[in-house]
Write a protein that holds these residues in place. Sequence first.
Motif, PDB file in Angstrom:
ATOM      1  N   ARG A  15       0.899  -1.258   0.074  1.00 34.82           N
ATOM      2  CA  ARG A  15       0.120  -0.037   0.054  1.00 34.82           C
ATOM      3  C   ARG A  15       0.963   1.251   0.095  1.00 34.82           C
ATOM      4  O   ARG A  15       1.729   1.385   0.919  1.00 34.82           O
ATOM      5  N   ASP A  16       0.358   2.223  -0.748  1.00 30.51           N
ATOM      6  CA  ASP A  16       1.423   3.271  -0.957  1.00 30.51           C
ATOM      7  C   ASP A  16       2.542   3.199  -0.964  1.00 30.51           C
ATOM      8  O   ASP A  16       3.683   3.722  -0.524  1.00 30.51           O
ATOM      9  N   ASN A  17       3.101   2.220  -2.069  1.00 31.03           N
ATOM     10  CA  ASN A  17       4.462   1.886  -2.318  1.00 31.03           C
ATOM     11  C   ASN A  17       5.318   1.297  -1.036  1.00 31.03           C
ATOM     12  O   ASN A  17       6.563   1.494  -0.906  1.00 31.03           O
ATOM     13  N   LEU A 104      -1.194 -13.574   0.734  1.00 30.68           N
ATOM     14  CA  LEU A 104      -1.020 -12.583  -0.129  1.00 30.68           C
ATOM     15  C   LEU A 104      -2.302 -12.048  -0.230  1.00 30.68           C
ATOM     16  O   LEU A 104      -3.426 -12.523  -0.653  1.00 30.68           O
ATOM     17  N   THR A 105      -2.433 -10.709  -0.174  1.00 31.86           N
ATOM     18  CA  THR A 105      -3.899  -9.901  -0.526  1.00 31.86           C
ATOM     19  C   THR A 105      -3.508  -8.629  -0.984  1.00 31.86           C
ATOM     20  O   THR A 105      -2.596  -7.882  -0.499  1.00 31.86           O
ATOM     21  N   PRO A 106      -4.236  -8.078  -2.044  1.00 30.34           N
ATOM     22  CA  PRO A 106      -4.389  -6.569  -2.457  1.00 30.34           C
ATOM     23  C   PRO A 106      -5.244  -5.785  -1.575  1.00 30.34           C
ATOM     24  O   PRO A 106      -5.181  -4.706  -1.847  1.00 30.34           O
ATOM     25  N   GLN A 107      -5.821  -6.124  -0.626  1.00 27.95           N
ATOM     26  CA  GLN A 107      -6.541  -5.317   0.196  1.00 27.95           C
ATOM     27  C   GLN A 107      -5.959  -5.196   1.898  1.00 27.95           C
ATOM     28  O   GLN A 107      -5.900  -5.892   2.366  1.00 27.95           O
ATOM     29  N   GLU A 257       9.527  -3.150  -6.084  1.00 30.28           N
ATOM     30  CA  GLU A 257      10.445  -2.483  -5.668  1.00 30.28           C
ATOM     31  C   GLU A 257      10.091  -2.592  -3.836  1.00 30.28           C
ATOM     32  O   GLU A 257      11.158  -3.030  -3.283  1.00 30.28           O
ATOM     33  N   ALA A 258       8.999  -2.338  -3.576  1.00 30.63           N
ATOM     34  CA  ALA A 258       8.828  -2.252  -2.189  1.00 30.63           C
ATOM     35  C   ALA A 258       9.050  -3.837  -1.528  1.00 30.63           C
ATOM     36  O   ALA A 258       9.512  -4.132  -0.433  1.00 30.63           O
TER      37      ALA A 258
END
Length: 317
Positions: A15-17, A104-107, A257-258
Amino acid sequence: MSLAIELSAVVVTVRDNEALVLCLNLPKTSPEAYALPSGPFLPESHRTFDLALRAFVREQTGFAIGYVEQLYSFGDDGRQGIAASAPASDPEVDRVVSVGYLALTPQAGNQARFDAAWVPFHRFFPWEDWRNTEVNPNLEALRPALSKWCESAETASERALRLRRVATLFPEDFDNWNEERVLDRYELLYNAGLTAEAHRADRAQGTVSAGEPMASDHRRILATGLSRLRGKLKYRPVIFELMPERFTLLELQKSIEALCGLRLHKQNFRRGLERTGFVKPLGIMREDTGGRPAELYTYDQEQFRFAPSLGLSLPRA
């Protein structure tokens, strides 16, 4: 000897890089601030490890996890359970074996419980983040203590072995840095007595500030998860488990990158991405980029539905 099984989850998002891990906030009376979501596996109540793990995470954090894979089993003598119903609280249990999982989750913003938080990876492993410079000040602060540990070896052969380990895992030349060896680096710092976890039997003994400690051996489990994820980025398209349905190519690059803690070469990254065929343009432009409008893309999952797909190349900047 009686054994008990505990399940622990390394739940990751971006989240937010910034790469984040889902943690439990421990009471202020605890010497550590964070723990991984964990709980005992009870055969009479849980049909599978997977279902039990999902239930623990949901109960403890209010968050429902998606993609899950098993990491490793951790059973060092003296490790402790974390949950209120942890098997370590049973005096008849001689050892607690923890089975670690990576999720892993995108939320990242919809967990409801106040006693859980998303915490940046670099809080726990500050020497692993090389995105801003090729000189990591957190690592440089550790080097004198690492040198002292090498010199304290009792024999010349042991000293040579320690020097070789430090040179391999914490190289002076950034070109030799292997981002996948997160666990090996943490284990070396632990063996050198440079982590708070290594001094639990004598908390009065001072240590170099080598990252935020975690309860039990949870930072070791977390290091295992980050090592697995960084390696897997290169041979499976797991990054898309962490991305929203629509994203820009810059957002995709910043997310990678993160996770890997490295800056990537923009043009080479995009050329490599184009060769994979992983993403397809949507013909829609995003205006709120702070600069030129950027086209939105999506993961072309149908293209790889019936065929194996490789990961991404990570060309360093």
